[in-house]
Design an enzyme around this catalytic site. Structure first.
Site, short mmCIF file in Angstrom:
data_model
loop_
_atom_site.label_atom_id
_atom_site.label_comp_id
_atom_site.label_asym_id
_atom_site.label_seq_id
_atom_site.Cartn_x
_atom_site.Cartn_y
_atom_site.Cartn_z
CG MET A 1 -19.64 -20.95 39.21
SD MET A 1 -17.83 -21.04 39.15
CE MET A 1 -17.62 -21.97 37.65
CB CYS A 2 -23.63 -20.33 42.47
SG CYS A 2 -24.47 -21.75 41.76
CD GLU A 3 -21.65 -13.25 41.85
OE1 GLU A 3 -21.54 -12.51 42.85
OE2 GLU A 3 -21.55 -12.83 40.68
#
Length: 270
Positions: A1-3
């Site tokens: 998942m992105c940040e």
């Protein structure tokens, strides 16, 4: 998942320290190797840098760490692709114009059935759930508010019209949270909106300033050497970036409205 990484400050401030730690998560200390981007609001203008390659190896990212761009608001994103290919068109942050302002947006998470969100005024350039949701969100705001709520002349004079608008932003974010994971940074040059679906943390630095140590890189800074006693700088990130400071965690379903480094409003589920 992105940040996600964001900043709100009451004086033009560079984000070099925080960004140095953040970029290491893009293929170094983290798996987010599918592109990165950063946007700055400065002196009434806007500029951004985006790259579909891992930030930890990006010459453009290293430029940002060495080039102290001073801004009041900054938004950054490192991507771990789930929906949409690894290409520049799918690299956050995304931007659109509304009310004569440049709106900037970045999303962390994944949505289900996002293609069902109706689109009218705005259209995606890429093929991600994130950009589709941004086009829907901004068009819905535009439909409800053809003109921007007027800014008050005094910081303490925020009226009900703005609070109604902020509650609308919150309702739209809640709609997207019902479709999956929706952590968001959104800005228009005046305000920074941060919405938490699962995790976002923030810290506000003000006098007396102290030192900070990055968690993802061997770098420390003494903020007292670079600030004045009137400076207020807030940093928001998916996970805390420093190892020796106390970060506050946002609650799921919480929207924070930031202006000049301060939390102007907090909207929570009813």
């Amino acid at each position: 998942m992105c940040e996600l990484l964001g900043m709100s400050a009451n004086v033009p401030t560079d984000i070099c320290f925080s960004f140095t730690g953040f970029l290491h998560r893009g293929g170094g200390t983290g798996p987010h190797r599918d592109g990165w981007g950063i946007a700055f609001y400065e002196a009434g203008g806007y500029r951004d840098f985006r790259d579909p390659h891992p930030s930890v190896r990006s010459p453009i990212a290293r430029l940002i760490t060495d080039y102290p761009i001073k801004s009041h608001i900054a938004i950054s994103h490192i991507r771990q692709a789930n929906v949409g290919g690894v290409r520049l068109a799918n690299t956050h942050p995304f931007t659109r114009e509304m009310w004569g302002r440049t709106w900037c947006y970045a999303h962390n998470g994944q949505l289900k059935d996002w293609q069902a969100l109706p689109l009218n005024f705005y259209r995606p350039v890429g093929d991600t759930d994130s950009e589709h949701a941004f086009c829907w969100l901004l068009a819905t705001l535009r439909e409800h508010y053809p003109e921007a709520p007027e800014l008050p002349t005094c910081n303490d004079a925020w009226g009900e019209s703005h609070r109604v608008f902020w509650r609308l932003v919150h309702r739209l974010c809640e709609t997207l949270r019902d479709m999956g994971v929706f952590n968001m940074l959104l800005a228009d040059g005046e305000f920074l909106y941060t919405y938490c679906s699962t995790k976002l943390a923030h810290i506000t630095r003000r006098a007396p300033f102290g030192g900070a140590e990055l968690s993802d890189a061997e770098l420390t800074v003494n903020f007292a050497e670079h600030t004045t006693r009137d400076d207020i700088v807030s940093v928001i990130a998916t996970e805390p970036l420093t190892s020796n400071e106390a970060w506050a965690r946002m609650e799921p379903g919480e929207l924070l409205v930031w202006r000049q480094g301060r939390i102007l409003a907090r909207v929570t589920p009813e």
